[in-house]
Design a protein around this motif. Structure first.
Motif: not given
Length: 273
Positions: A6-12, A74-87
């Motif tokens: 999951v990558t969350v971003c704003f003006n990136a 909430a939208r992740a369907t993988g067995d595992y989930v991680g968060f990779l930011n936009a930078d």
């Protein structure tokens, strides 16, 4: 095994191309890349649309980074989930395959790996390495968390824990990881090498004011977990972190690991989330 990123971003727009290219370059595992944008006013979504590997891309206003992360979870369907930011970017083409292999070897509940802090303007220049060889879960009780850009957990576990508390500004990831481990012992796997490069200058490293906010939020999370002496505990975490100042990754491919996947991006001024 399937891994959700999951990558969350704003003006990136200035940096998310590296993030996208590094995920597109992954091999050896099925990857689901989810982009949650906060309604960027620059060319962020134009850059995202240039990468066909993206499974989900949403752009709409949110209540901050942790609200956006919950949308991605909430939208992740993988067995595992991680968060990779936009930078941030995956600095090895087998980074997610290594996460999957480590998880599968012991049927782990969570996996941690090393992270390299790089210069914000020169991302191939290493500033510091956050290793995990000596990390132990008890350190969470002193405000010391494993590197969150390489923390991957069972998607179901994060959902059962209630996701991120979006009242936090900086330490929501610490709070969630602390809650996960306080619920009961988890099987933790490790990959003892740098898998992510993150640019210096993000929310948690952006000056003294950010550090003061981070400390206050860590104390708040420790207190909510029922721990006592939280101010002393939060201060002691700096002693636990001291070895990081002496560490250097044995290998760091940097952006060369995904250079062939980079698509030219508009040169908008941007502030990655």
């Amino acid at each position: 095994m399937r891994i959700s990123v999951v990558t969350v971003c704003f003006n990136a727009a200035a940096t998310i191309g590296d993030t996208l290219a590094s995920v597109a370059a992954q091999h050896g595992v099925e990857v689901e890349h989810i982009i949650i944008d906060g309604g960027s006013r620059d060319a962020t979504m134009d850059v995202v649309r240039r990468y066909p590997h993206v499974a989900v891309a949403i752009s709409e206003p949110d209540r901050g980074a942790y609200d956006a992360m919950n949308k991605g979870l909430a939208r992740a369907t993988g067995d595992y989930v991680g968060f990779l930011n936009a930078d941030d970017f995956l600095c090895e083409p087998d980074a997610l395959a290594a996460i999957a292999a480590a998880a599968g070897a012991i049927q782990a509940d969570a996996v941690i790996a090393g992270v390299t802090m790089v210069d914000g303007e020169t991302p191939d220049k290493v500033q510091r390495y956050y290793g995990i060889r000596n990390y132990r879960p008890w350190m969470l009780g002193f405000g010391h968390m494993p590197p969150h850009p390489t923390f991957y957990a069972r998607t179901t576990l994060l959902g059962e824990a209630g996701g991120f508390d979006d009242r936090f500004r900086i330490a929501g990831d610490f709070d969630l990881i602390l809650r996960l481990f306080r619920k009961g012992p988890l099987r933790l796997a490790r990959v003892d090498r740098a898998l992510v490069g993150f640019r210096h200058g993000g929310l948690s490293t952006d000056g003294l004011r950010a550090k003061a906010t981070l400390n206050a939020e860590i104390e708040r999370a420790l207190r909510a977990a029922g721990l006592r002496g939280v101010k002393l505990r939060a201060m002691l975490r700096y002693l636990l972190k001291l070895p990081q100042f002496l560490m250097r990754p044995a290998k760091f491919a940097g952006r060369a690991a995904f250079a062939s996947q980079v698509v030219s991006a508009p040169q908008d001024r941007a502030t990655p989330c």
